[in-house]
Design a protein around this motif. Structure first.
Motif, mmCIF file in Angstrom:
data_model
loop_
_atom_site.group_PDB
_atom_site.id
_atom_site.type_symbol
_atom_site.label_atom_id
_atom_site.label_comp_id
_atom_site.label_asym_id
_atom_site.label_seq_id
_atom_site.Cartn_x
_atom_site.Cartn_y
_atom_site.Cartn_z
ATOM 1 N N ASN A 208 0.831 -1.197 0.000
ATOM 2 C CA ASN A 208 0.000 0.000 0.000
ATOM 3 C C ASN A 208 0.870 1.253 0.000
ATOM 4 O O ASN A 208 1.386 1.642 -1.037
ATOM 5 C CB ASN A 208 -0.975 -0.022 1.183
ATOM 6 C CG ASN A 208 -2.104 0.976 0.999
ATOM 7 O OD1 ASN A 208 -2.217 1.623 -0.031
ATOM 8 N ND2 ASN A 208 -2.947 1.112 2.007
ATOM 9 N N THR A 209 1.076 1.901 1.141
ATOM 10 C CA THR A 209 1.900 3.114 1.187
ATOM 11 C C THR A 209 3.273 2.852 1.796
ATOM 12 O O THR A 209 4.028 3.793 2.056
ATOM 13 C CB THR A 209 1.203 4.207 2.024
ATOM 14 O OG1 THR A 209 1.037 3.732 3.366
ATOM 15 C CG2 THR A 209 -0.146 4.561 1.427
ATOM 16 N N GLY A 227 4.464 6.473 3.560
ATOM 17 C CA GLY A 227 4.024 7.660 2.852
ATOM 18 C C GLY A 227 4.252 7.636 1.357
ATOM 19 O O GLY A 227 4.266 8.686 0.708
ATOM 20 N N ILE A 228 4.423 6.447 0.789
ATOM 21 C CA ILE A 228 4.541 6.329 -0.666
ATOM 22 C C ILE A 228 3.143 6.190 -1.249
ATOM 23 O O ILE A 228 2.351 5.364 -0.788
ATOM 24 C CB ILE A 228 5.408 5.119 -1.049
ATOM 25 C CG1 ILE A 228 6.826 5.293 -0.481
ATOM 26 C CG2 ILE A 228 5.476 4.947 -2.567
ATOM 27 C CD1 ILE A 228 7.724 4.095 -0.702
ATOM 28 N N ASP A 229 2.833 6.990 -2.244
ATOM 29 C CA ASP A 229 1.468 7.044 -2.776
ATOM 30 C C ASP A 229 1.215 5.841 -3.688
ATOM 31 O O ASP A 229 1.499 5.862 -4.869
ATOM 32 C CB ASP A 229 1.260 8.356 -3.536
ATOM 33 C CG ASP A 229 -0.218 8.725 -3.649
ATOM 34 O OD1 ASP A 229 -1.068 7.879 -3.295
ATOM 35 O OD2 ASP A 229 -0.504 9.854 -4.088
ATOM 36 N N ARG A 230 0.701 4.782 -3.090
ATOM 37 C CA ARG A 230 0.420 3.499 -3.733
ATOM 38 C C ARG A 230 1.697 2.844 -4.258
ATOM 39 O O ARG A 230 1.919 2.734 -5.464
ATOM 40 C CB ARG A 230 -0.627 3.622 -4.828
ATOM 41 C CG ARG A 230 -1.340 2.285 -5.112
ATOM 42 C CD ARG A 230 -2.689 2.496 -5.726
ATOM 43 N NE ARG A 230 -2.622 3.084 -7.047
ATOM 44 C CZ ARG A 230 -3.597 3.810 -7.597
ATOM 45 N NH1 ARG A 230 -4.699 4.036 -6.920
ATOM 46 N NH2 ARG A 230 -3.468 4.303 -8.810
ATOM 47 N N ALA A 245 5.670 4.483 -7.410
ATOM 48 C CA ALA A 245 4.545 5.066 -6.673
ATOM 49 C C ALA A 245 3.465 5.370 -7.693
ATOM 50 O O ALA A 245 3.435 6.450 -8.294
ATOM 51 C CB ALA A 245 4.994 6.321 -5.929
ATOM 52 N N ALA A 247 0.176 6.035 -7.827
ATOM 53 C CA ALA A 247 -0.761 7.155 -7.757
ATOM 54 C C ALA A 247 -0.081 8.516 -7.853
ATOM 55 O O ALA A 247 -0.742 9.522 -8.131
ATOM 56 C CB ALA A 247 -1.574 7.072 -6.472
ATOM 57 N N ALA A 248 1.241 8.557 -7.613
ATOM 58 C CA ALA A 248 1.965 9.829 -7.655
ATOM 59 C C ALA A 248 2.760 10.010 -8.936
ATOM 60 O O ALA A 248 3.441 11.039 -9.093
ATOM 61 C CB ALA A 248 2.899 9.932 -6.451
ATOM 62 N N GLN A 250 5.463 8.511 -9.778
ATOM 63 C CA GLN A 250 6.846 8.653 -9.354
ATOM 64 C C GLN A 250 7.580 7.310 -9.363
ATOM 65 O O GLN A 250 6.978 6.261 -9.143
ATOM 66 C CB GLN A 250 6.927 9.214 -7.925
ATOM 67 C CG GLN A 250 6.406 10.623 -7.777
ATOM 68 C CD GLN A 250 6.424 11.071 -6.326
ATOM 69 O OE1 GLN A 250 6.539 10.262 -5.404
ATOM 70 N NE2 GLN A 250 6.307 12.378 -6.116
ATOM 71 N N HIS A 270 1.438 6.735 -14.217
ATOM 72 C CA HIS A 270 1.038 5.608 -13.379
ATOM 73 C C HIS A 270 1.996 4.417 -13.552
ATOM 74 O O HIS A 270 1.632 3.366 -14.074
ATOM 75 C CB HIS A 270 -0.403 5.183 -13.665
ATOM 76 C CG HIS A 270 -1.420 6.165 -13.167
ATOM 77 N ND1 HIS A 270 -1.834 6.198 -11.862
ATOM 78 C CD2 HIS A 270 -2.080 7.174 -13.804
ATOM 79 C CE1 HIS A 270 -2.714 7.173 -11.704
ATOM 80 N NE2 HIS A 270 -2.875 7.790 -12.869
#
Length: 302
Positions: A208-209, A227-230, A245, A247-248, A250, A270
């Protein structure tokens, strides 16, 4: 020992001569294709626009590879000079040459593959939508079913002769032999495990994060990044991890303990799957392979 030094010097001279010949000849790439990368290279899949992108390990020098036959790419793995992409929406596994030559479908009619790994010259594929794991040769032949049930397998990796599988539905990491035997749950209580990598004798999983590290038997779990966005795909190169990541938009890099975390790319829409291509020694191909082998064995004895 003097004879060893002479052989080492002979190997160096022969390798240098071969490299010079290769450069003069312009390399041995397919007609119309670009040269293969000469430095370690990241390969990332983009879910939103069904792309396969290469870049340096620092995120520089992005380039698109041919993505024919890919729709909704997930994980990616490498054998030789070819990347193999699990294409979820159209149920394909697609071979993507790293020199930019045309991609081609090697496996079709799957329900929805997500995870893909390579070991011993074979592909290991998690067909998530059918709950099936199988292995095959790179051209898709000699397919062997290793597991068939209703578990939602996502990311997979091979380590020390065993296959490790992320079970996203039940929050587990499952291990089995590469023949599908001795199925064991090595970790449970995870949120949404997606992908797996091994480095430094540890197992790393995107959840998840978070990114979690543990021993291969599941003991000593440690959260090394939050704190990683997905957090989705993960791969290791030496003592460095690369994480997508999704969702970010990245690609993030960090050390094995989670330190020195940095965003190195926002160029992939994505990003999901990620792999590393390490080029072979260019002086050790063809007729020089046996000489390089002798040279390597002499280096090992000092």
């Amino acid at each position: 020992m003097r004879s060893h030094h002479r052989l080492r010097r002979a190997a160096h001279l022969a390798a240098a001569a071969a490299l010079a010949v290769g450069v003069a000849a312009g390399g041995a790439t397919a007609a119309g294709a670009d040269p293969l990368p000469t430095e370690p290279t990241l390969i990332a899949t983009g879910w939103a626009d069904s792309t396969v992108t290469t870049m340096g390990l620092d995120g520089s020098g992005t380039a698109m590879l041919d993505a024919t036959g890919i729709d909704g790419p997930q994980d990616v793995a490498v054998i030789g000079d070819t990347a193999y992409v699990a294409s979820f929406r159209n149920g394909n596994v697609v071979a993507v040459p790293l020199d930019g030559a045309p991609a081609h479908v090697v496996i079709s009619d799957l329900a929805g593959p997500e995870g893909i790994a390579t070991a011993g010259g074979r592909l290991y594929v998690a067909d998530t939508a059918s709950g099936t794991i199988f292995s095959s040769l790179p051209d898709g032949t000699d397919r062997e079913t290793l597991a068939a049930d209703t578990v939602a397998h996502t990311g997979i990796a091979v380590h020390d002769g065993r296959l490790y599988v992320a079970n996203i539905n039940d929050g587990e990491i499952i291990s089995m032999t590469t023949a599908g035997d001795d199925v064991t749950t090595v970790a449970s209580g995870l949120d949404s495990p997606r992908d797996i990598a091994f480095a430094g004798g540890r197992l790393f999983v995107t959840d998840n994060t978070e990114v979690t590290s543990m021993n291969p038997d599941g003991t000593d779990p440690q959260t090394i990044a939050t704190g990683i966005d997905r957090a989705t795909g993960i791969v290791a190169d030496g003592d460095t991890l690369f994480v997508t990541a999704d969702a970010a938009d990245q690609i993030v890099t960090m050390h094995l303990d989670g330190s020195d975390r940095r965003v190195i790319s926002t160029a992939v829409d994505h990003p999901v799957g990620i792999a590393v291509y390490t080029p072979p020694n260019p002086a050790c191909g063809g007729s020089l392979a046996s000489l390089c082998s002798v040279f390597g064995s002499l280096e090992s004895v000092g």
